[in-house]
Design a protein around this motif. Structure first.
Motif, PDB file in Angstrom:
ATOM      1  N   MET A   1      14.481  -2.130 -21.173  1.00 38.62           N
ATOM      2  CA  MET A   1      12.700  -2.534 -21.483  1.00 38.62           C
ATOM      3  C   MET A   1      13.184  -4.155 -21.930  1.00 38.62           C
ATOM      4  SD  MET A   1      11.406   0.947 -19.877  1.00 38.62           S
ATOM      5  CE  MET A   1       9.297  -0.326 -19.870  1.00 38.62           C
ATOM      6  N   PRO A   2      13.666  -4.903 -22.452  1.00 36.66           N
ATOM      7  CA  PRO A   2      13.413  -5.659 -23.640  1.00 36.66           C
ATOM      8  C   PRO A   2      12.028  -5.697 -23.482  1.00 36.66           C
ATOM      9  CG  PRO A   2      14.718  -6.921 -21.307  1.00 36.66           C
ATOM     10  CD  PRO A   2      14.426  -5.623 -20.948  1.00 36.66           C
ATOM     11  N   PRO A   3      11.609  -6.141 -24.582  1.00 36.92           N
ATOM     12  CA  PRO A   3      10.095  -6.430 -25.331  1.00 36.92           C
ATOM     13  C   PRO A   3       9.990  -7.712 -24.802  1.00 36.92           C
ATOM     14  CG  PRO A   3      11.448  -6.135 -27.104  1.00 36.92           C
ATOM     15  CD  PRO A   3      12.064  -6.136 -26.073  1.00 36.92           C
ATOM     16  N   GLY A   4       8.409  -8.442 -24.663  1.00 41.94           N
ATOM     17  CA  GLY A   4       7.980  -9.754 -24.338  1.00 41.94           C
ATOM     18  C   GLY A   4       8.319  -9.378 -22.340  1.00 41.94           C
ATOM     19  N   VAL A   5       8.238  -8.798 -21.463  1.00 36.44           N
ATOM     20  CA  VAL A   5       8.535  -8.886 -20.336  1.00 36.44           C
ATOM     21  C   VAL A   5       7.654  -9.313 -19.612  1.00 36.44           C
ATOM     22  CG1 VAL A   5      10.153  -8.848 -18.475  1.00 36.44           C
ATOM     23  CG2 VAL A   5      10.987  -9.158 -20.528  1.00 36.44           C
TER      24      VAL A   5
ATOM     25  N   ASP B   1      17.758  -2.899 -33.905  1.00 38.02           N
ATOM     26  CA  ASP B   1      16.138  -2.327 -33.510  1.00 38.02           C
ATOM     27  C   ASP B   1      15.750  -2.807 -32.132  1.00 38.02           C
ATOM     28  OD1 ASP B   1      16.290  -0.721 -36.022  1.00 38.02           O
ATOM     29  OD2 ASP B   1      15.933  -2.766 -37.080  1.00 38.02           O
ATOM     30  N   GLU B   2      15.804  -3.813 -32.345  1.00 32.72           N
ATOM     31  CA  GLU B   2      14.727  -5.439 -30.722  1.00 32.72           C
ATOM     32  C   GLU B   2      16.314  -6.323 -30.376  1.00 32.72           C
ATOM     33  OE1 GLU B   2      11.956  -8.165 -32.425  1.00 32.72           O
ATOM     34  OE2 GLU B   2      11.727  -6.050 -32.531  1.00 32.72           O
ATOM     35  N   HIS B   3      16.133  -6.400 -29.004  1.00 30.92           N
ATOM     36  CA  HIS B   3      17.033  -7.846 -28.501  1.00 30.92           C
ATOM     37  C   HIS B   3      16.620  -9.239 -29.104  1.00 30.92           C
ATOM     38  CE1 HIS B   3      19.181  -5.077 -25.418  1.00 30.92           C
ATOM     39  NE2 HIS B   3      17.346  -4.866 -25.317  1.00 30.92           N
TER      40      HIS B   3
END
Length: 289
Positions: A184-188, A287-289
């Motif tokens: 679940m990558p952020p910003g989607v 920490d995040e993609h």
């Protein structure tokens, strides 16, 4: 030099002799029996007969023998170099140190950074040297078969990468956190997750290590087949006893070119495999993609 080999009789009952053949394509047809003009390589090259324990799960054949020889050679060489290490390195020590530095700077530090790089450096450096050595076995006279040209070794190395990045990701984020982090990558937009989550999950648990396995295996198989084809054609042309002998130097030059190219591919595949392993570890622990 002319050879005479009898081919199976055609439907009409006539017998075809090798001396009647006028082209390379016709000559290749003689590759079916033992008295062959040109040996046509096939996938059976990679499944040699057993040397020991035939018909058991512990079968030992030429592929395992090549892997064992390479492993012992690498361990012995590294052990000797390490035992004779000096502050002012000799030639062998310098080469090994340059290779380690290359992997450390161009793969580990560039991908994982200094802090995380220290954790995974032993694994990634070992992986690079192991793949390089097994790959180069395909161009070593007497071995002539890469240890990675059968699926077992590429699969073990790929699963090593898979286990490493999954364990590292779970330690960093927890089980649920790691699954969310990877799928679940952020910003989607939220509706897109319905499509994205299964794809990303499949990529994590199957596609990454599967692609690592197939890429390495396919390159080593293709390289071996190409070498055998051109070396075999050169030999066949030289002893054809016809005008085809004039083409042999061209075929031989191509064989030498492919030989050099295979050395380059062996090193390149070791680099790519190790680089992708580092990238997957970085993706799991970031920490995040």
């Amino acid at each position: 030099m002319t050879t005479t080999a009898i081919l199976p009789a055609p439907p009409g009952g006539a017998t075809t002799r090798e001396s009647d053949l006028n082209t390379v394509d016709d000559a290749v047809l003689l590759a079916e029996g033992e008295d062959t003009f040109f040996h046509v390589p096939s996938i059976s090259e990679f499944y040699p007969p057993a040397i020991l324990f035939d018909g058991t799960p512990f079968e030992f054949n030429r592929v395992q023998l090549v892997r064992l020889i390479v492993l012992l050679a690498v361990l012995l060489t590294m052990g000797i170099i390490a035992s004779r290490a000096r502050l002012v390195p000799g030639k062998a020590q310098s080469i090994v140190e340059l290779m380690i530095e290359f992997v450390h700077k161009n793969i580990i530090e560039n991908t994982l950074g200094l802090r995380e790089g220290r954790r995974f450096a032993p694994m990634l450096i070992t992986m690079f040297f192991a793949i390089l050595a097994f790959n180069l076995a395909g161009v070593v006279p007497g071995l002539n078969l890469a240890g990675t040209s059968l699926i077992g070794m590429p699969l073990v190395l790929a699963l090593w990468t898979f286990a490493t990045y999954v364990i590292a990701g779970v330690r960093k984020h927890g089980v649920a956190g790691y699954l969310k982090h990877e799928t679940m990558p952020p910003g989607v937009p939220k509706p897109i997750y319905l499509l994205l989550i299964p794809i990303e999950f499949l990529q994590v648990v199957l596609i990454r290590w599967g692609s690592l396995t197939i890429r390495l295996l396919a390159n080593m198989v293709a390289g071996h087949i190409m070498l055998v084809v051109f070396i075999g054609i050169t030999h066949a042309l030289l002893f054809s006893g016809s005008w085809l002998m004039a083409i042999a130097p061209l075929s031989g030059a191509l064989a030498i070119g492919i030989y050099g190219f295979e050395i380059f591919v062996a090193a390149l595949q070791a680099f790519i495999f190790t680089m992708l392993s580092a990238v997957y570890i970085q993706m799991a622990t970031s920490d995040e993609h």
